[in-house]
Design a protein around this motif. Structure first.
Motif, PDB file in Angstrom:
ATOM      1  N   ALA A 171       0.832  -1.207   0.000  1.00  0.00           N
ATOM      2  CA  ALA A 171       0.000   0.000   0.000  1.00  0.00           C
ATOM      3  C   ALA A 171       0.862   1.250   0.000  1.00  0.00           C
ATOM      4  O   ALA A 171       0.547   2.238  -0.663  1.00  0.00           O
ATOM      5  N   VAL A 172       1.968   1.208   0.730  1.00  0.00           N
ATOM      6  CA  VAL A 172       2.838   2.381   0.838  1.00  0.00           C
ATOM      7  C   VAL A 172       3.700   2.547  -0.403  1.00  0.00           C
ATOM      8  O   VAL A 172       3.786   3.635  -0.981  1.00  0.00           O
ATOM      9  N   SER A 173       4.364   1.479  -0.826  1.00  0.00           N
ATOM     10  CA  SER A 173       5.219   1.594  -2.014  1.00  0.00           C
ATOM     11  C   SER A 173       4.390   1.887  -3.260  1.00  0.00           C
ATOM     12  O   SER A 173       4.819   2.647  -4.140  1.00  0.00           O
ATOM     13  N   GLY A 174       3.190   1.296  -3.352  1.00  0.00           N
ATOM     14  CA  GLY A 174       2.333   1.549  -4.509  1.00  0.00           C
ATOM     15  C   GLY A 174       1.872   2.989  -4.583  1.00  0.00           C
ATOM     16  O   GLY A 174       1.848   3.594  -5.659  1.00  0.00           O
ATOM     17  N   ALA A 175       1.496   3.564  -3.432  1.00  0.00           N
ATOM     18  CA  ALA A 175       1.052   4.965  -3.412  1.00  0.00           C
ATOM     19  C   ALA A 175       2.216   5.915  -3.664  1.00  0.00           C
ATOM     20  O   ALA A 175       2.043   6.964  -4.288  1.00  0.00           O
ATOM     21  N   GLU A 213       3.181  11.856   1.185  1.00  0.00           N
ATOM     22  CA  GLU A 213       3.903  13.049   0.757  1.00  0.00           C
ATOM     23  C   GLU A 213       5.178  13.236   1.578  1.00  0.00           C
ATOM     24  O   GLU A 213       6.238  13.571   1.041  1.00  0.00           O
ATOM     25  N   GLU A 214       5.086  13.029   2.886  1.00  0.00           N
ATOM     26  CA  GLU A 214       6.271  13.136   3.737  1.00  0.00           C
ATOM     27  C   GLU A 214       7.304  12.087   3.349  1.00  0.00           C
ATOM     28  O   GLU A 214       8.508  12.353   3.325  1.00  0.00           O
ATOM     29  N   PHE A 255      12.326  10.474   1.894  1.00  0.00           N
ATOM     30  CA  PHE A 255      13.009   9.224   1.560  1.00  0.00           C
ATOM     31  C   PHE A 255      13.011   8.916   0.067  1.00  0.00           C
ATOM     32  O   PHE A 255      14.068   8.765  -0.547  1.00  0.00           O
ATOM     33  N   ALA A 256      11.826   8.839  -0.545  1.00  0.00           N
ATOM     34  CA  ALA A 256      11.740   8.389  -1.931  1.00  0.00           C
ATOM     35  C   ALA A 256      12.520   9.289  -2.885  1.00  0.00           C
ATOM     36  O   ALA A 256      13.216   8.802  -3.781  1.00  0.00           O
ATOM     37  N   ASP A 303       8.346  17.303  -9.015  1.00  0.00           N
ATOM     38  CA  ASP A 303       6.965  17.595  -8.618  1.00  0.00           C
ATOM     39  C   ASP A 303       6.183  16.285  -8.653  1.00  0.00           C
ATOM     40  O   ASP A 303       5.974  15.699  -9.712  1.00  0.00           O
ATOM     41  N   TRP A 304       5.769  15.821  -7.466  1.00  0.00           N
ATOM     42  CA  TRP A 304       5.088  14.528  -7.371  1.00  0.00           C
ATOM     43  C   TRP A 304       3.605  14.665  -7.706  1.00  0.00           C
ATOM     44  O   TRP A 304       2.993  15.693  -7.420  1.00  0.00           O
ATOM     45  N   PRO A 305       2.998  13.637  -8.289  1.00  0.00           N
ATOM     46  CA  PRO A 305       1.558  13.696  -8.599  1.00  0.00           C
ATOM     47  C   PRO A 305       0.726  13.670  -7.328  1.00  0.00           C
ATOM     48  O   PRO A 305       1.159  13.170  -6.288  1.00  0.00           O
ATOM     49  N   ASP A 306      -0.470  14.232  -7.427  1.00  0.00           N
ATOM     50  CA  ASP A 306      -1.383  14.278  -6.283  1.00  0.00           C
ATOM     51  C   ASP A 306      -2.064  12.931  -6.128  1.00  0.00           C
ATOM     52  O   ASP A 306      -2.618  12.383  -7.077  1.00  0.00           O
ATOM     53  N   ASN A 307      -2.051  12.405  -4.904  1.00  0.00           N
ATOM     54  CA  ASN A 307      -2.639  11.093  -4.639  1.00  0.00           C
ATOM     55  C   ASN A 307      -4.053  11.172  -4.077  1.00  0.00           C
ATOM     56  O   ASN A 307      -4.702  10.142  -3.927  1.00  0.00           O
TER      57      ASN A 307
END
Length: 530
Positions: free
Chosen positions: A104-108, A379-380, A385-386, A415-419
């Protein structure tokens, strides 16, 4: 300094443990007082005792004279030193929601390709760096590889992502030969292969304190599988190292299972597994053959055989004489409350909402709040980390070897996509609240006092201003009048303008716009129905 093994003055408690005497309490108070007053010897002793408490707590031992139990042994928990990558892998493969905890975490985190730019975007043209990064994600499967590598490193204490550079190497233990690469990601990258801690046989650290890579791995022994190359030594220029939660050692972190491993044992084996076993045992009725009063016990083997065949559906009737067969029904407790309590602990520790773990959806505000909290956690994780420890190291290797062009001024933004996405029910509730807000802020409850219908259609329903129009369509502006307005003059000089009433264009303009005969207007003194 007092002797650590001195037990003088201790008294045996009724339970067999020991209770501190008055002298012990007085001595402890004296030590603390001396430590506060600056007695170095007393401070060292108190510090040592505090460390012992911390170690005992970490190992599952209780502390104090009244309770000498070892909680880990009593409750059946493995100690940290006993947990291995095999335990974590077994939990991932057979632990039910334990897999969701990881994926769930890595996928998001890697739900979509991040936007990587090295210019301000004022023009429509992209830079060579941006084109290469786009090709990297579009042509090489980089996003999927990063997600898989992140998933595997979360199971264990670390992991690596092997990058198959097409540099014509003789041995994987050699550094990447950048001169043999073309600078085209679609040609220079053959494949990506992630490795978990389980597949990393060993790694050799850099032992030169004057080297920038001091303490970091120089080479890895990676297991490519029995059907592949087997174990190969791979140079660090061919891999990205991933270790979430690394503290004292930036090479080794900890498994995502470590903080909740005891809770998973409680949930999966004690509560769920134990309840299922109790249900099964209760469903399997127990039969007892009682001798009747004044009767004689018949052939025991015969009775046992008939009852056994009756239980296993081999016969429908058991013939007995002078024996009463009694059924003993069991009791199966409801594990729901305890299960929910443990799930709350797991959810709170991981900051993953229960509905994410269980795969359930609820159309209320609680789910929106849970979703918002989960998105904030992702987001954090991306920022801390990522991006700095995975994505930038990943892109850095491609830039270093010339596969990706060097960014402008050696800098780029991510710029990361909005989840965050609302469900249909949540979206409908939000629209309802917006519509109510328009009524609440108006004087007479009329939303038109606050905003036009077109504005409310756009804000509340995300619809185009006019009915029948498609979403996003630009309204067609009205056609301009081909005839010039003879009254359209500069207001600053309006007093200096005189209209020629005999001018045919003036007649035509007034008749068209006022639907009246200009001569009749003049005869009536300028009055008309309009």
């Amino acid at each position: 300094m007092p002797d650590d093994n001195d037990t003088t003055g201790e008294q045996q408690s009724a339970s067999g443990g020991t209770t501190p005497s008055k002298a012990d309490v007085t001595q402890a108070s004296d030590l603390l007082g001396r430590a506060v007053d600056g007695d170095m010897q007393a401070q060292e002793f108190v510090s040592e005792m505090v460390q012992r408490v911390a170690v005992a707590d970490a190992m599952g031992d209780s502390w104090g004279h009244l309770d000498q139990r070892d909680y880990f042994d009593t409750l059946g928990y493995p100690r940290d030193a006993e947990l291995t990558i095999n335990d974590y892998w077994a939990m991932f493969k057979r632990g039910g929601i334990a897999e969701t905890i990881i994926t769930a975490v890595s996928g998001a985190t890697w739900s979509d390709v991040p936007d990587v730019t090295d210019h301000d975007g004022e023009d429509d043209e992209t830079t060579d760096f941006e084109d290469d990064v786009a090709s990297l994600f579009e042509d090489t499967g980089a996003l999927w590889a990063l997600e898989r590598a992140d998933t595997l490193q979360r199971i264990g204490k670390f992991g690596v992502l092997y990058i198959g550079f097409d540099d014509g190497f003789d041995s994987m233990s050699d550094p990447v030969d950048a001169s043999a690469l073309t600078g085209d990601p679609s040609e220079d990258i053959l494949h990506y292969q992630p490795f978990s801690q389980k597949q990393i046989e060993d790694f050799e650290r850099n032992e030169d304190p004057n080297d920038e890579r001091f303490g970091k791995p120089e080479t890895y022994d990676l297991d490519f599988g029995d059907e592949g190359l087997g174990v190969e030594e791979v140079h660090h220029t061919r891999v990205v190292h991933l270790a979430e939660g690394a503290l004292e050692d930036e090479v080794v972190g900890y498994s995502a299972y470590r903080p909740i491993f005891n809770h998973l044992i409680d949930l999966l084996y004690k509560v769920v597994g134990g309840s299922a076993e109790m249900y099964w045992r209760s469903a399997d009725r127990k039969l007892v053959a009682n001798q009747t009063e004044g009767g004689q016990m018949p052939d025991e083997d015969k009775v046992v055989k008939q009852i056994d065949e009756l239980v296993n559906n081999l016969r429908n009737v058991a013939w007995t004489s002078q024996v009463e067969v009694e059924s003993i029904d069991g009791d199966s407790p409801d594990p729901t409350g305890l299960k929910d309590a443990i799930l709350e602990l797991i959810s709170g520790n991981l900051r993953i909402p229960k509905r994410k773990l269980l795969g359930t959806e609820r159309g209320d505000l609680a789910s929106s709040q849970d979703e918002a909290a989960f998105v904030q956690m992702i987001e954090e994780r991306r920022q801390k980390f990522a991006e700095p420890q995975i994505l930038r190291d990943f892109l850095g290797l491609h830039i270093e070897h010339g596969v990706v062009a060097t960014p402008i001024e050696n800098s780029y933004d991510v710029d990361w996509p909005d989840n965050f996405e609302l469900t249909e029910l949540e979206e409908a509730e939000l629209q309802q609240r917006k519509a109510k807000a328009y009524k609440d802020v108006s004087a007479m409850g009329d939303p038109s006092e606050v905003a036009t219908l077109e504005e409310r259609r756009a804000e509340v329903l995300d619809l185009p201003p006019g009915r029948g129009e498609t979403v996003g369509a630009t309204p067609t502006p009205p056609e301009e009048d081909d005839v010039d307005d003879p009254t359209d003059v500069d207001d600053t000089a309006i007093d200096d303008v005189e209209l020629d009433e005999d001018d045919p264009e003036v007649h035509d303009w007034f008749e068209e716009h006022f639907e009246a005969d200009i001569d009749q207007l003049a005869a009536d003194g300028g009055e008309s129905d309009r």
